[in-house]
Design a protein around this motif. Structure first.
Motif, PDB file in Angstrom:
ATOM      1  N   UNK A   1       0.845  -1.198   0.000  1.00 12.94           N
ATOM      2  CA  UNK A   1       0.000   0.000   0.000  1.00 12.94           C
ATOM      3  C   UNK A   1       0.882   1.250   0.000  1.00 12.94           C
ATOM      4  N   UNK A   2       0.352   2.352  -0.468  1.00 17.25           N
ATOM      5  CA  UNK A   2       1.119   3.591  -0.458  1.00 17.25           C
ATOM      6  C   UNK A   2       1.568   3.949   0.946  1.00 17.25           C
ATOM      7  N   UNK A   3       2.826   4.349   1.065  1.00 14.66           N
ATOM      8  CA  UNK A   3       3.379   4.688   2.383  1.00 14.66           C
ATOM      9  C   UNK A   3       2.924   6.083   2.793  1.00 14.66           C
ATOM     10  N   UNK A   4       2.714   6.237   4.096  1.00 14.96           N
ATOM     11  CA  UNK A   4       2.192   7.482   4.664  1.00 14.96           C
ATOM     12  C   UNK A   4       3.244   8.101   5.570  1.00 14.96           C
ATOM     13  N   UNK A   5       3.576   9.359   5.336  1.00 10.92           N
ATOM     14  CA  UNK A   5       4.415  10.097   6.280  1.00 10.92           C
ATOM     15  C   UNK A   5       3.503  10.531   7.416  1.00 10.92           C
ATOM     16  N   UNK A   6       3.660   9.879   8.592  1.00 14.07           N
ATOM     17  CA  UNK A   6       2.722  10.055   9.683  1.00 14.07           C
ATOM     18  C   UNK A   6       2.933  11.282  10.546  1.00 14.07           C
ATOM     19  N   UNK A   7       4.042  11.972  10.352  1.00  8.92           N
ATOM     20  CA  UNK A   7       4.274  13.229  11.072  1.00  8.92           C
ATOM     21  C   UNK A   7       5.445  13.932  10.402  1.00  8.92           C
ATOM     22  N   UNK A   8       5.140  15.005   9.709  1.00  7.50           N
ATOM     23  CA  UNK A   8       6.188  15.783   9.064  1.00  7.50           C
ATOM     24  C   UNK A   8       5.707  17.197   8.845  1.00  7.50           C
ATOM     25  N   UNK A   9       6.528  17.966   8.165  1.00  2.06           N
ATOM     26  CA  UNK A   9       6.224  19.374   7.904  1.00  2.06           C
ATOM     27  C   UNK A   9       6.433  19.596   6.407  1.00  2.06           C
ATOM     28  N   UNK A  10       5.316  19.555   5.671  1.00  5.22           N
ATOM     29  CA  UNK A  10       5.356  19.462   4.221  1.00  5.22           C
ATOM     30  C   UNK A  10       6.085  20.647   3.591  1.00  5.22           C
ATOM     31  N   UNK A  11       5.659  21.846   3.892  1.00  2.00           N
ATOM     32  CA  UNK A  11       6.307  23.011   3.308  1.00  2.00           C
ATOM     33  C   UNK A  11       7.712  23.193   3.873  1.00  2.00           C
ATOM     34  N   UNK A  12       7.913  22.811   5.126  1.00  2.00           N
ATOM     35  CA  UNK A  12       9.261  22.870   5.697  1.00  2.00           C
ATOM     36  C   UNK A  12      10.234  22.006   4.912  1.00  2.00           C
ATOM     37  N   UNK A  13       9.746  20.851   4.419  1.00  4.40           N
ATOM     38  CA  UNK A  13      10.583  19.991   3.591  1.00  4.40           C
ATOM     39  C   UNK A  13      10.983  20.723   2.317  1.00  4.40           C
ATOM     40  N   UNK A  14      10.039  21.449   1.720  1.00  6.51           N
ATOM     41  CA  UNK A  14      10.346  22.190   0.505  1.00  6.51           C
ATOM     42  C   UNK A  14      11.276  23.351   0.754  1.00  6.51           C
ATOM     43  N   UNK A  15      10.998  24.114   1.812  1.00  9.37           N
ATOM     44  CA  UNK A  15      11.847  25.257   2.122  1.00  9.37           C
ATOM     45  C   UNK A  15      13.269  24.818   2.473  1.00  9.37           C
ATOM     46  N   UNK A  16      13.369  23.653   3.095  1.00  6.65           N
ATOM     47  CA  UNK A  16      14.685  23.171   3.479  1.00  6.65           C
ATOM     48  C   UNK A  16      15.583  22.960   2.259  1.00  6.65           C
ATOM     49  N   UNK A  17      14.964  22.676   1.116  1.00  7.53           N
ATOM     50  CA  UNK A  17      15.733  22.493  -0.102  1.00  7.53           C
ATOM     51  C   UNK A  17      16.081  23.830  -0.763  1.00  7.53           C
ATOM     52  N   UNK A  18      15.377  24.896  -0.385  1.00  3.94           N
ATOM     53  CA  UNK A  18      15.680  26.220  -0.912  1.00  3.94           C
ATOM     54  C   UNK A  18      16.683  26.968  -0.037  1.00  3.94           C
TER      55      UNK A  18
END
Length: 576
Positions: A90-107
């Motif tokens: 089944x598709x894996x679920x990130x059960x606790x994260x910070x979605x936009x923080x992940x993106x900003x971290x790459x910027x």
């Protein structure tokens, strides 16, 4: 009481059953948009745990069983996907994260891999050399306890900002700790924030409820801001532009797909981010299913949601029915709220970053208005105090509490007497197994051996209490890679494979338990188990394909597994 989602699923399953047994007319046969076979398929359905083939129509699973059964669904328009010996779950679920923080971290300046203070300073110098005069240098990811070489000067367990001042006297620098619960700023940034060397103005900021400015023996700020004190710097850093938001969002979606993540529990966002998500939802371009927790840092906005009621999306793309409360800090920054003092800082108990009266109020309002409450708690005292408030709310409102699914985010360090309460109360521990792999080597310095053995990362004890564990990574605190967190779950070792016997090996998860924590139990933690989390007829066609069999490869080979394909709504969104 049966949910609308459950009733719909039962109806869909009945119709599909009739179709599969030849009861539809020959003029209108059930046909598949896609069929998948040729590998091992783990379903997480206890009645049908491993199948050979899956058929999909209109974004839903219409068949899961022997490969021979696929033929009845195939036409010239059906896409046939051959796994070529790969493994599908089944598709894996990130059960606790910070979605936009992940993106900003790459910027921003990414410091997750730095292994010394000097390396962090060198990264800042490189950024300053490319920056305009006065431009802010913003980054995240440093962790002093993970450095191979400590800084020359440490005060209360943290480095000072001397090196940053030397390489960046004119550009303000703010670098968040990997945990997100502390930061280091250079003198220029502190000057802009009004935090000055020892003076009448700065004295008022020396102590604050739920936070701390670390100072040297003369009373001068060292550049370290812990917990709520970070707000003094955060309010002065540049705001995100729409262009920057769009870039961060696209990077977060792509990073999720590349790591086999089909759904994401976004742990605490405010009005601006939720409006951004709703704009993508309106364009049918979210890309990843988002389960969003409204941040408790915006109490007026939380109240708006209480009055408005939950947003429950039957397509599973954007659900907003929970509130995130930040109740203590992190262990790495010594902000986790403990019952007994830190072993490596005498007399220090961490921080209560939110009054427990607020938790009590939110626990009661969540039941009243139909919202799940998700409270960040890492230290044993924070966990105990929150469980007390939850329990009082459940006792006072037994009808509303029948299916509350309240959560404690992290639940890392528990008093032994509180462990069985998770199962007894039905409270979900949303834990990130990768934190054990990253933190356990130095966590013993903070807590001592007794507290570590009795109550730290106690997955088996929690499972045996009847609790369901939701797994994840807390990205960008850790990389989003679920394979690494799965490895930590079953091996209880660092990613370097140490120690050989694992840390507290009796607390390992089995491979089935670990996979369930990333799929079906993670879906349960978001009220989504009727839509996702297992490969069953009627559920959404979300799958993760791995290049090796994660359930049977030798433990030492788990970290060599790669995501080969990610499928959402029956559409291949990523293929390696």
């Amino acid at each position: 009481m049966v949910s609308k989602q459950r009733l719909w699923l039962l109806l869909f399953t009945f119709i599909s059953y009739i179709a599969m047994n030849g009861c539809t007319s020959k003029e209108n046969p059930v046909t598949a948009d896609m069929v998948i076979s040729g590998g091992t398929i783990y379903t997480m359905d206890q009645t049908n745990p491993v199948v050979e083939g899956v058929a999909i129509a209109n974004k839903r699973i219409i068949y899961a069983g022997p490969a021979a059964g696929l033929e009845q669904y195939i036409t010239e328009n059906t896409r046939q996907v051959n796994l070529n010996g790969k493994t599908m779950t089944p598709g894996w679920v990130e059960g606790h994260g910070h979605f936009m923080g992940m993106g900003y971290n790459k910027l921003d300046l990414d410091l997750m891999d730095v292994r010394s203070y000097q390396e962090m300073v060198d990264r800042v110098k490189e950024a300053v050399d490319k920056a305009q005069p006065g431009e802010w240098i913003v980054g995240r990811g440093w962790h002093q306890s993970k450095w191979n070489m400590p800084a020359e000067e440490m005060i209360k367990g943290f480095p000072t900002n001397d090196g940053l001042n030397e390489v960046s006297p004119d550009n303000p620098v703010v670098l968040r700790h990997a945990s997100g619960h502390a930061l280091i700023a250079n003198d220029k940034a502190m000057e802009i924030a009004g935090v000055l060397p020892m003076s009448t103005e700065s004295m008022q900021n020396m102590e604050m409820e739920g936070g701390e400015i670390i100072r040297d023996e003369l009373g001068n700020p060292t550049g370290i801001f812990n917990e709520r004190a970070m707000g003094l710097l955060a309010k002065n850093t540049p705001e995100n532009t729409p262009e920057r938001q769009a870039k961060a969002f696209a990077l977060a979606v792509q990073n999720s797909w590349e790591n086999g993540i089909t759904a994401f529990h976004d742990a605490g966002v405010g009005r601006e981010t939720i409006e951004l998500y709703r704009s993508y939802e309106a364009k049918d371009s979210l890309g990843v299913r988002l389960y969003v927790m409204v941040t408790g840092f915006e109490p007026d906005y939380v109240e708006e949601w209480f009055q408005r009621g939950p947003k429950i999306d039957t397509t599973g793309w954007l659900n907003i029915r929970s509130v995130k409360l930040n109740c203590d800090g992190a262990l790495g920054s010594r902000g986790a709220w403990l019952l007994e003092p830190y072993t490596d800082r005498a007399g220090h108990y961490g921080h209560e970053t939110l009054p427990m009266s607020v938790v009590k109020d939110m626990a009661e309002k969540g039941l009243k208005y139909g919202f799940q409450i998700c409270s960040h708690a890492i230290g044993d005292r924070a966990n105990q105090e929150i469980l007390d408030r939850y329990e009082a709310a459940f006792v006072a409102n037994p009808g509303a509490a029948a299916d509350h699914r309240y959560r404690i985010e992290h639940a890392q360090h528990l008093h032994p007497e509180d462990i069985p309460r998770f199962g007894e109360l039905g409270v979900i521990p949303a834990m990130q197994a990768i934190h054990m792999a990253s933190d356990r080597p130095w966590a013993i310095d903070r807590l001592g051996e007794k507290r570590i053995v009795e109550g730290a990362y106690v997955w088996q004890k929690l499972l045996q209490s009847g609790a369901r564990i939701v797994n994840g990574t807390d990205v960008p605190v850790e990389p989003i890679n679920p394979i690494a967190s799965f490895y930590a779950s079953v091996a209880r070792k660092t990613l370097e494979g140490t120690p050989e016997e694992g840390y507290e090996p009796d607390q390992r998860m089995s491979r089935e338990e670990a996979l369930r924590s990333y799929t079906l139990d993670a879906a349960y933690g978001a009220f989504m188990e009727d839509l996702t989390g297992s490969i069953e007829v009627g559920k959404l066609a979300d799958f993760t394909v791995l290049d090796q069999d994660i359930m049977t490869v030798p433990e030492s080979d788990i970290l060599n597994i790669n995501v080969a394909m990610t499928i959402i709504d029956g559409r291949i969104v990523y293929e390696k």
